[in-house]
Design a protein around this motif. Sequence first.
Motif, PDB file in Angstrom:
ATOM      1  N   VAL A 131     -19.866  87.708  49.310  1.00  0.00           N
ATOM      2  CA  VAL A 131     -21.238  87.472  48.876  1.00  0.00           C
ATOM      3  C   VAL A 131     -22.150  88.367  49.703  1.00  0.00           C
ATOM      4  O   VAL A 131     -23.053  89.017  49.192  1.00  0.00           O
ATOM      5  N   GLU A 132     -21.873  88.388  51.024  1.00  0.00           N
ATOM      6  CA  GLU A 132     -22.674  89.254  51.903  1.00  0.00           C
ATOM      7  C   GLU A 132     -21.749  90.247  52.589  1.00  0.00           C
ATOM      8  O   GLU A 132     -20.842  89.840  53.303  1.00  0.00           O
ATOM      9  N   ALA A 133     -22.002  91.541  52.368  1.00  0.00           N
ATOM     10  CA  ALA A 133     -21.171  92.551  53.028  1.00  0.00           C
ATOM     11  C   ALA A 133     -21.925  93.093  54.217  1.00  0.00           C
ATOM     12  O   ALA A 133     -22.501  94.173  54.175  1.00  0.00           O
ATOM     13  N   ALA A 134     -21.911  92.315  55.318  1.00  0.00           N
ATOM     14  CA  ALA A 134     -22.668  92.728  56.499  1.00  0.00           C
ATOM     15  C   ALA A 134     -21.958  93.836  57.264  1.00  0.00           C
ATOM     16  O   ALA A 134     -22.570  94.636  57.941  1.00  0.00           O
ATOM     17  N   GLU A 135     -20.614  93.851  57.135  1.00  0.00           N
ATOM     18  CA  GLU A 135     -19.855  94.910  57.812  1.00  0.00           C
ATOM     19  C   GLU A 135     -19.074  95.673  56.763  1.00  0.00           C
ATOM     20  O   GLU A 135     -18.900  95.187  55.655  1.00  0.00           O
ATOM     21  N   PRO A 136     -18.538  96.834  57.136  1.00  0.00           N
ATOM     22  CA  PRO A 136     -17.747  97.589  56.155  1.00  0.00           C
ATOM     23  C   PRO A 136     -16.528  96.788  55.720  1.00  0.00           C
ATOM     24  O   PRO A 136     -15.895  96.113  56.524  1.00  0.00           O
ATOM     25  N   ALA A 137     -16.220  96.891  54.423  1.00  0.00           N
ATOM     26  CA  ALA A 137     -15.064  96.196  53.875  1.00  0.00           C
ATOM     27  C   ALA A 137     -14.303  97.203  53.015  1.00  0.00           C
ATOM     28  O   ALA A 137     -14.891  98.208  52.593  1.00  0.00           O
ATOM     29  N   PRO A 138     -13.012  96.951  52.757  1.00  0.00           N
ATOM     30  CA  PRO A 138     -12.261  97.879  51.901  1.00  0.00           C
ATOM     31  C   PRO A 138     -12.989  98.111  50.584  1.00  0.00           C
ATOM     32  O   PRO A 138     -13.678  97.225  50.083  1.00  0.00           O
ATOM     33  N   VAL A 139     -12.819  99.295  50.023  1.00  0.00           N
ATOM     34  CA  VAL A 139     -13.612  99.692  48.864  1.00  0.00           C
ATOM     35  C   VAL A 139     -13.337  98.844  47.618  1.00  0.00           C
ATOM     36  O   VAL A 139     -14.181  98.739  46.734  1.00  0.00           O
TER      37      VAL A 139
END
Lengths: 321, 122
Positions: A258-266
Amino acid sequence: MSSIIIDKQNYPLAPGATVLDTLLEAGLNVAFGCRAGSCQSCLLRATAGKIPAEAQHGLKDTLKTQGWFLPCRCKPTETLTIDLNAGMPQLHQAKVVGKCLLSRRVMGLWLKCREPFDYRAGQYINLRRDQTTARSYSLAGLPHADDYLELHIARIDGGAVSPWVHDELQVGESIEIEGPMGDCFYVSGTPEQPLLLVGTGTGLAPLYGIVRDALHNGHNGPIHLFHGARTNDYLYYYDELKRLSGRHENLHYHPSLVEAAEPAPVDVEVGAVNELVARQLPELSGWRVYLSGAPDLVNQLRKQCFLAGAASNAIHTDPFI
Amino acid sequence: MMSTLYERLGGEAAVDKAVDIFYRKVLADDSVSDFFDDVDMDRQAAKQKAFLTMVFGGPNNYTGLDMREGHKHLVERGLNDSHVDAIVDHLGSTLKELGAADADIAEVANIANSVRDDVLNR
């Protein structure tokens, strides 16, 4: 003449009488309503004996496989043993055999029971911290493949059990559990049926078991697993599920935040999981659906999936209340 | 040969087909969906089945008193004729979708209307 057995007591059925007629005649206190097989008020569970198909008509598959039936429509041809206390779960002694943080706020806990513990992947247990404190957690393991019970426990700040599990409970400690309970599990018999599974946070736990149970049973229809985590703190088993979907062509793993505060896999989508499901799978007639996690989302998804065409008796929910 | 309304409509198999269709129409109708929204969906489907069995002229043992008691808490929340009208409407369109004859649809509406006063507790 057939009969029913309750608590080792034998109740013969008069010719043409239903099980309900017989129970009421014997003065037993059982619930009933329409007495015509529609309202399901009289549901009871048989633990032995053949249940006539008529007596299970209209019941959800998950209830049928556990032996639930409608006494008002039941005229058994052989002796039926009924458990009037079917709702009461069993207490078991277990030992903590493993503990591992799966993501910042999700702890994996592995337990081993003293006696053999039979359950279906996706059911849940009550974990007892002490005589007066217990919480429900879903079983994420696969009963016949795993030797232990696997739980995924999210840290709830100020909670009565999860902080204790995270910070204090030690490997080797004994603990009491109650169960298994729940109707959210895989039912074999329709291996080509498309399956939709949506879990929020640790709602992934029962679905992880159900997916592996389905694959273990040779399910070859498309399986779509959506894991909606609020933040990275709750996005766990990403690698495991990538590996699993890599090995099984029919398994499609849809992780989201819901919230992508840090980098996540594409390949991790950002957005509300119910909106993602609606966009990807707008048509669900013929599908079997499993929903687990936050109650508000589970209820909203249940309605959404039903309106998208899934039959009401093909939608299984496990709201974490 | 004379057949009953229930037989002409298709008996229990017809009820089974009708339940989800009818319930979807009800849930998608904002004017009545609130009355059905906070109830356990599985239990609700069972109630729909019992209701449809009754209005299709099928076997059931509900009395007027059961209908009255069962809807009292909804009447307190504002259940009125307009809502009953909407339900009867959805019943009709469900049956039309299932290919029922107009005369039979009218008979089902009559049965539903015959319990209107019980449902609305008057």
